[in-house]
Write a protein that holds these residues in place. Structure first.
Motif, PDB file in Angstrom:
ATOM      1  N   GLN A 388      21.162  24.681  81.020  1.00  0.00           N
ATOM      2  CA  GLN A 388      21.489  25.018  82.404  1.00  0.00           C
ATOM      3  C   GLN A 388      20.396  25.873  83.065  1.00  0.00           C
ATOM      4  OE1 GLN A 388      23.912  25.114  79.812  1.00  0.00           O
ATOM      5  NE2 GLN A 388      24.346  23.056  80.585  1.00  0.00           N
ATOM      6  N   LEU A 389      19.897  26.898  82.375  1.00  0.00           N
ATOM      7  CA  LEU A 389      18.872  27.754  82.965  1.00  0.00           C
ATOM      8  C   LEU A 389      17.593  26.957  83.222  1.00  0.00           C
ATOM      9  CD1 LEU A 389      17.825  30.454  83.895  1.00  0.00           C
ATOM     10  CD2 LEU A 389      17.309  31.037  81.508  1.00  0.00           C
ATOM     11  N   ALA A 390      17.205  26.107  82.261  1.00  0.00           N
ATOM     12  CA  ALA A 390      15.990  25.314  82.427  1.00  0.00           C
ATOM     13  C   ALA A 390      16.112  24.365  83.616  1.00  0.00           C
ATOM     14  CB  ALA A 390      15.700  24.535  81.145  1.00  0.00           C
ATOM     15  N   ALA A 391      17.272  23.716  83.777  1.00  0.00           N
ATOM     16  CA  ALA A 391      17.454  22.758  84.863  1.00  0.00           C
ATOM     17  C   ALA A 391      17.442  23.456  86.218  1.00  0.00           C
ATOM     18  CB  ALA A 391      18.757  22.000  84.665  1.00  0.00           C
ATOM     19  N   ALA A 392      18.138  24.589  86.327  1.00  0.00           N
ATOM     20  CA  ALA A 392      18.156  25.304  87.598  1.00  0.00           C
ATOM     21  C   ALA A 392      16.755  25.816  87.956  1.00  0.00           C
ATOM     22  CB  ALA A 392      19.147  26.458  87.528  1.00  0.00           C
ATOM     23  N   THR A 393      16.011  26.286  86.959  1.00  0.00           N
ATOM     24  CA  THR A 393      14.652  26.762  87.200  1.00  0.00           C
ATOM     25  C   THR A 393      13.742  25.624  87.636  1.00  0.00           C
ATOM     26  OG1 THR A 393      14.954  28.518  85.568  1.00  0.00           O
ATOM     27  CG2 THR A 393      12.684  27.939  86.149  1.00  0.00           C
ATOM     28  N   ARG A 394      13.880  24.494  86.988  1.00  0.00           N
ATOM     29  CA  ARG A 394      13.085  23.313  87.375  1.00  0.00           C
ATOM     30  C   ARG A 394      13.377  22.919  88.825  1.00  0.00           C
ATOM     31  NH1 ARG A 394       8.911  19.846  87.569  1.00  0.00           N
ATOM     32  NH2 ARG A 394       9.413  17.673  87.119  1.00  0.00           N
ATOM     33  N   ALA A 395      14.638  23.003  89.223  1.00  0.00           N
ATOM     34  CA  ALA A 395      15.005  22.600  90.574  1.00  0.00           C
ATOM     35  C   ALA A 395      14.426  23.544  91.617  1.00  0.00           C
ATOM     36  CB  ALA A 395      16.524  22.533  90.691  1.00  0.00           C
ATOM     37  N   VAL A 396      14.584  24.859  91.427  1.00  0.00           N
ATOM     38  CA  VAL A 396      14.084  25.790  92.450  1.00  0.00           C
ATOM     39  C   VAL A 396      12.554  25.769  92.504  1.00  0.00           C
ATOM     40  CG1 VAL A 396      16.111  27.266  92.413  1.00  0.00           C
ATOM     41  CG2 VAL A 396      14.230  27.746  90.820  1.00  0.00           C
ATOM     42  N   ARG A 397      11.892  25.515  91.395  1.00  0.00           N
ATOM     43  CA  ARG A 397      10.427  25.403  91.434  1.00  0.00           C
ATOM     44  C   ARG A 397       9.993  24.169  92.207  1.00  0.00           C
ATOM     45  NH1 ARG A 397       8.319  27.339  85.381  1.00  0.00           N
ATOM     46  NH2 ARG A 397       8.939  29.539  85.616  1.00  0.00           N
ATOM     47  N   LEU A 398      10.724  23.083  92.099  1.00  0.00           N
ATOM     48  CA  LEU A 398      10.411  21.906  92.906  1.00  0.00           C
ATOM     49  C   LEU A 398      10.662  22.173  94.381  1.00  0.00           C
ATOM     50  CD1 LEU A 398      11.802  18.966  90.703  1.00  0.00           C
ATOM     51  CD2 LEU A 398       9.415  19.372  91.334  1.00  0.00           C
ATOM     52  N   LEU A 399      11.718  22.923  94.694  1.00  0.00           N
ATOM     53  CA  LEU A 399      11.967  23.291  96.093  1.00  0.00           C
ATOM     54  C   LEU A 399      10.821  24.124  96.635  1.00  0.00           C
ATOM     55  CD1 LEU A 399      15.778  24.183  95.996  1.00  0.00           C
ATOM     56  CD2 LEU A 399      14.731  22.134  96.962  1.00  0.00           C
ATOM     57  N   ALA A 400      10.269  24.986  95.797  1.00  0.00           N
ATOM     58  CA  ALA A 400       9.132  25.794  96.224  1.00  0.00           C
ATOM     59  C   ALA A 400       7.880  24.943  96.385  1.00  0.00           C
ATOM     60  CB  ALA A 400       8.891  26.917  95.215  1.00  0.00           C
ATOM     61  N   GLU A 401       7.649  24.040  95.449  1.00  0.00           N
ATOM     62  CA  GLU A 401       6.442  23.218  95.474  1.00  0.00           C
ATOM     63  C   GLU A 401       6.451  22.212  96.621  1.00  0.00           C
ATOM     64  OE1 GLU A 401       4.428  19.715  92.690  1.00  0.00           O
ATOM     65  OE2 GLU A 401       5.874  21.117  91.814  1.00  0.00           O
ATOM     66  N   LEU A 402       7.606  21.607  96.856  1.00  0.00           N
ATOM     67  CA  LEU A 402       7.668  20.522  97.834  1.00  0.00           C
ATOM     68  C   LEU A 402       8.221  20.958  99.187  1.00  0.00           C
ATOM     69  CD1 LEU A 402       9.153  17.786  95.451  1.00  0.00           C
ATOM     70  CD2 LEU A 402       6.748  18.202  95.995  1.00  0.00           C
ATOM     71  N   GLY A 403       8.997  22.040  99.195  1.00  0.00           N
ATOM     72  CA  GLY A 403       9.625  22.453 100.442  1.00  0.00           C
ATOM     73  C   GLY A 403       9.212  23.822 100.919  1.00  0.00           C
ATOM     74  N   GLY A 404       8.198  24.425 100.319  1.00  0.00           N
ATOM     75  CA  GLY A 404       7.696  25.692 100.788  1.00  0.00           C
ATOM     76  C   GLY A 404       8.618  26.872 100.569  1.00  0.00           C
ATOM     77  N   ALA A 405       9.616  26.758  99.697  1.00  0.00           N
ATOM     78  CA  ALA A 405      10.562  27.848  99.488  1.00  0.00           C
ATOM     79  C   ALA A 405       9.975  28.910  98.564  1.00  0.00           C
ATOM     80  CB  ALA A 405      11.860  27.293  98.891  1.00  0.00           C
ATOM     81  N   SER A 406      10.609  30.074  98.597  1.00  0.00           N
ATOM     82  CA  SER A 406      10.263  31.157  97.666  1.00  0.00           C
ATOM     83  C   SER A 406      11.385  31.285  96.644  1.00  0.00           C
ATOM     84  CB  SER A 406      10.108  32.481  98.415  1.00  0.00           C
ATOM     85  OG  SER A 406       9.050  32.408  99.346  1.00  0.00           O
ATOM     86  N   VAL A 407      11.017  31.232  95.367  1.00  0.00           N
ATOM     87  CA  VAL A 407      12.015  31.316  94.299  1.00  0.00           C
ATOM     88  C   VAL A 407      12.392  32.768  94.078  1.00  0.00           C
ATOM     89  CG1 VAL A 407      12.501  30.848  91.877  1.00  0.00           C
ATOM     90  CG2 VAL A 407      11.118  29.241  93.202  1.00  0.00           C
ATOM     91  N   GLU A 408      13.676  33.062  94.128  1.00  0.00           N
ATOM     92  CA  GLU A 408      14.144  34.418  93.876  1.00  0.00           C
ATOM     93  C   GLU A 408      13.992  34.740  92.394  1.00  0.00           C
ATOM     94  OE1 GLU A 408      18.138  34.486  95.291  1.00  0.00           O
ATOM     95  OE2 GLU A 408      17.531  34.923  97.349  1.00  0.00           O
ATOM     96  N   ASP A 409      13.475  35.944  92.130  1.00  0.00           N
ATOM     97  CA  ASP A 409      13.251  36.339  90.745  1.00  0.00           C
ATOM     98  C   ASP A 409      14.578  36.540  90.006  1.00  0.00           C
ATOM     99  OD1 ASP A 409      11.397  37.361  88.571  1.00  0.00           O
ATOM    100  OD2 ASP A 409      12.727  39.085  88.847  1.00  0.00           O
ATOM    101  N   GLY A 410      15.553  37.141  90.649  1.00  0.00           N
ATOM    102  CA  GLY A 410      16.825  37.382  90.003  1.00  0.00           C
ATOM    103  C   GLY A 410      17.696  36.128  89.984  1.00  0.00           C
ATOM    104  N   TYR A 411      18.478  35.999  88.934  1.00  0.00           N
ATOM    105  CA  TYR A 411      19.370  34.846  88.821  1.00  0.00           C
ATOM    106  C   TYR A 411      20.620  35.242  88.042  1.00  0.00           C
ATOM    107  CZ  TYR A 411      17.385  34.354  84.100  1.00  0.00           C
ATOM    108  OH  TYR A 411      16.986  34.579  82.817  1.00  0.00           O
TER     109      TYR A 411
END
Length: 847
Positions: A388-411
């Motif tokens: 679960q942690l790996a999948a959620a991290t992969r998703a938010v990193r793709l949002l950052a890479e493709l959609g210009g988002a900033s990944v929150e450090d805390g989870y």
């Protein structure tokens, strides 16, 4: 699961010469059901290239807007000059890169591209949309490529993935890991013995991916008195802020989703679907601005409702797992999200959820609400409990890479799961079960390839403690581990050694009788059929059964395949009737069918419900007795039905329609092959016509006068024919094969006489109500030991014998085993036979 081979190669180093069909064959041998290998884009050919729009001229005077475009296609057109193309799409501008099909290209559906005059101009090709190239579902117009697509004239086949081999895998319930590129790649790597690159590697280290415990507040509340792990063992939330809501899904992601059968919606949603296909972990993305307070995972409460993404307001069941906030339910966990918190076209704050929900709850919820989604399919089959942690991290990193988002450090990371217990297995168990001498190191290697950890027992090096991986919840028993070794070593390498049958054994008498009956009826012109053993009250009503008829005491199934047929059959006739109607409806007018099978008769006093035995131990004697008491009696019967002509017409003359006598003869054929002679008597028994129904009896073994009722035959009642839609005057028979077997007596070889036969014909006049079988039996008894056979060859009614009378003509065959009969002896035997018939039936010798 649809698996694009090019995507698969990113995670497994397949040899360059491996073809899609070769890969499919190896995966099938390893236990994955590859149904098809689709060659996507095989119908596309010719020059399809990148082009830059140099100039657009708007043409007027037509019913719709038309544009004359000048395109730079490099040297792909052979001249280097600009290409002139007519196009009606409006979603591109001068300077954009587009996909151009030049003359000589052929698009899906056999659409050939050439230069032609249209709208007063010559169009030298076509600017292509995604739909025209069969890339994905798109109604926005032609494809506008990013600047990174390449220079004008660049070949577009590789850029867009126009040609792709896709494996279509039917994933069985025990192999949920194969519902992901990661899972299939792991098996492919094991099959070919090549390295596997885990796309989740490095994403599950809590310290490396952020700060745990500092994310969006959440909690998991289990059922009353139970741990939250009972419904959700792991729950992860990761946030991304500053997401560009206008960011488009890149072409490569759209194409991969389309090849796996997923429709592109928006970048945020597409990312969650992409990670699910890649890793096998279902994700859900919320617009965080729409959430109200902390998130809670819990079971539904009575009366709660939720409007899901499909715009249906659903009543929730206390067995449903919900995701809630202060406003109430916002998701049906693992199945479908709620409408109020969905990601919209203006969402800039995204909260990604990854969880491990209980598979049984999800399966029940999916069926209860009739919602089968890609997420529920994976949860039902069992997903990786530590991903679960790996999948959620992969998703938010793709949002950052493709959609210009900033990944929150805390989870948020709630982990209520327990580590898997090791399975104790003898090191040589796979070899002993498969009958193959697997090397010890080979067994260890195969178990390691599927993710298991193998350790030797401290007390005995020949005993291993094998810990299955988190993505294989189906591995719970030593035999499961044996199966993994066998499938990867190759089922084809297990020698096929047929068992040696012990001497003196073979078919039982019952089995021989069943086969003989089948051969006999088939030889008599009947076709064997097999029917489902399920019926409904409507079928029994159609048979015109009385309310107290024993055949209405049927066993009811707790979970029937069809709600209209919840009962086990008590007679073979409904299935035969339905099969007859189906064949007649297909144009077969003359039909003769038979079936041999079990019927199910409920025992008097049997419990309404069969007991449910425990599965963690063997049943006790009392439990076995309770099961036996609940089981129905299961006698075996033979049924037959006939309609149309029994004897076809032809050059030899007219045909003959099937009558009640043919149904009786079918029953007698069953008796003949069993060595049992059946006696026919008039009877009344549903579903047969009262005046054309015969009861069939067999003599009980032992030589006494007792008889066994074995069944009935005759013409069906008109009401039954109307209820089932049968052809008029259809006939049927049904006899109990078990009862006929009871009447079988040991066969003694008859003495074969070498002396000639003496034939005597007699014609007897009797009342029309006298059964011919009674007359025949009287002739047999009267003729004595000299009688070899008696056969009825003529029946006459008319003025010569009087009203209410009939003439029955029989041929008597007489023979002695030690001499040639004299005329006086044969005449005396005939007279004795006639005398017996006269005494018993009132028969008069016809002059």
């Amino acid at each position: 699961m649809r698996v694009p081979v090019s995507w698969l190669r990113e995670y497994v180093e397949l040899p360059a010469d491996v073809t899609a069909r070769g890969l499919a064959a190896e995966l099938i041998a390893a236990g994955l059901e590859v149904e098809t290998v689709d060659e996507v884009g095989a119908d596309i050919s010719g020059p399809i290239v990148v082009g830059r729009v140099l100039e657009i001229e708007e043409l007027t005077g037509f019913k719709k807007p038309i544009r004359h475009c000048r395109l730079d296609v490099g040297s792909a057109n052979g001249t280097g000059e600009p290409q002139n193309v007519i196009c009606g799409a409006r979603n591109f501008a001068e300077g954009d890169l587009v996909v151009v099909a030049l003359p000589g290209a052929e698009l899906p559906g056999g659409f050939a591209i050439g230069a032609r005059k249209t709208y007063g101009r010559v169009s030298e090709g076509m600017i292509c949309s995604a739909a025209e190239l069969d890339l994905w579902e798109d109604h926005e117009g032609i494809i506008v490529l990013p600047e990174s697509a390449g220079e004008p004239g660049t070949d577009a086949y590789g850029l867009l993935g126009l040609r792709e081999d896709v494996l279509d895998i039917a994933v069985t319930p025990d192999r949920g890991y194969a519902l992901s590129m990661r899972g299939v790649a792991r098996d492919a790597a094991a099959v070919y013995g090549v390295p596997f690159h885990d796309p989740a590697e490095g994403l599950d280290d809590p310290a490396a991916v952020g700060t745990p415990g500092a994310g969006y507040p959440a909690s998991v509340t289990g059922p009353e008195g139970a741990s939250g792990a009972a419904i959700c063992s792991t729950y992860v939330l990761r946030g991304a802020t500053g997401f560009d809501a206008d960011a488009a899904t890149p072409l490569w992601m759209k194409r991969r989703l389309a090849l796996t059968g997923v429709r592109s919606i928006s970048l945020a949603v597409d990312v969650t679907n992409y990670v699910m296909m890649e890793l096998g972990q279902p994700l859900h993305a919320w617009d965080r601005a729409k959430l109200r307070g902390p998130v809670e995972v819990r079971l539904a409460r009575t009366g709660e409702r939720l409007e899901t993404l499909d715009h249906v307001k659903r009543g929730l069941d206390p067995d449903d797992i919900l995701i809630t906030d202060e406003s109430g339910p916002i998701n049906i966990a693992g199945v479908m999200g709620g409408l109020d918190t969905e990601i919209g076209l203006t969402s800039t704050e995204v909260l990604v959820e990854a969880a491990h929900f209980d598979d049984r709850h999800i399966a029940r919820t999916s069926r209860r609400h009739q919602l089968s989604s890609e997420s529920s399919r994976r949860f039902e089959r069992g997903i990786d409990s530590r991903l679960q942690l790996a999948a959620a991290t992969r998703a938010v990193r793709l949002l950052a890479e493709l959609g210009g988002a900033s990944v929150e450090d805390g989870y948020t990371h709630i982990d209520l799961g327990a580590p898997r217990e090791p399975i104790t297995m003898a090191a040589d168990l796979p070899g002993r079960i498969a009958g193959v001498a697997y090397p010890r190191d080979g067994v260890r290697r195969r178990l390691t390839e599927v993710g298991c950890t193998v350790a030797e027992s401290p007390a005995d090096a020949d005993v291993w403690r094998v810990t299955p991986p988190s993505w294989r919840p189906d591995l719970t028993d030593p035999n499961d581990l044996v199966e993994e070794v066998m499938r990867l070593e190759g089922y084809e390498n297990i020698p096929a050694i047929p068992p040696r049958a012990p001497a003196g054994r073979g078919l039982t008498p019952s089995q021989r009788l069943r086969r003989a009956v089948g051969r006999g009826l088939a030889g008599a012109g009947f076709t064997e059929v097999l029917s489902y053993p399920f019926v409904g009250e409507r079928d029994l009503d159609g048979l015109q059964l009385d309310a107290d008829d024993d055949r209405r005491r049927a066993v009811k199934l707790a979970n029937p395949l069809n709600d209209d047929e919840p009962l086990l059959r008590t007679t073979l006739l409904p299935g035969l009737f339905k099969t007859l109607v189906r064949n007649v409806g297909r144009g077969l007018a003359d039909v003769a069918l038979f079936e041999t099978g079990l019927v199910y008769a409920s025992k008097p006093g049997a419990p309404e419900r069969a007991p449910m035995l425990r599965v963690d131990r063997g049943p006790t004697a009392e439990e076995l007795a309770s099961v036996e008491a609940a089981l129905p009696d299961q006698p075996r019967r033979v049924g037959a039905v006939l309609a149309g002509d029994r004897e076809p017409s032809g050059w030899w003359g007219e045909g003959r329609a099937a009558t009640w006598a043919d149904a009786v003869q079918a029953a007698r054929e069953v008796g003949r092959v069993a060595g049992v002679e059946l006696t026919v008597r008039a009877a009344q028994h549903a579903p047969w016509h009262p005046g054309r129904c015969a009861a069939l009896y067999a003599a009980a073994p032992g030589g006494d006068a007792a008889e066994i009722l074995v069944g009935y035959a005759g013409e069906l009642h008109p009401r039954v024919i109307a209820a089932y839609g049968l052809p008029p005057r259809s006939v049927a028979m049904e006899v109990g094969l078990d009862r006929i077997e009871q009447a079988v007596t040991p066969v003694r070889a008859p003495a074969v006489s070498t002396y000639p036969v003496a034939t005597q014909d007699v014609a007897l006049v009797v009342d029309a109500s006298v059964p011919s079988g009674d007359v025949e039996q009287a002739l047999r008894d009267g003729a004595g030991e000299l009688l070899e056979s008696v056969r009825l060859f003529d029946v006459y009614t008319g003025a010569q014998v009087g009203d209410g009378r009939k003439s029955l003509a029989y041929t008597l065959r007489l023979r002695a085993g030690d001499r040639t009969l004299t005329a006086e002896e044969s005449t005396a035997a005939r007279d004795a036979a006639v005398a017996a018939a006269t005494e018993r039936t009132g028969a008069v010798l016809r002059g």
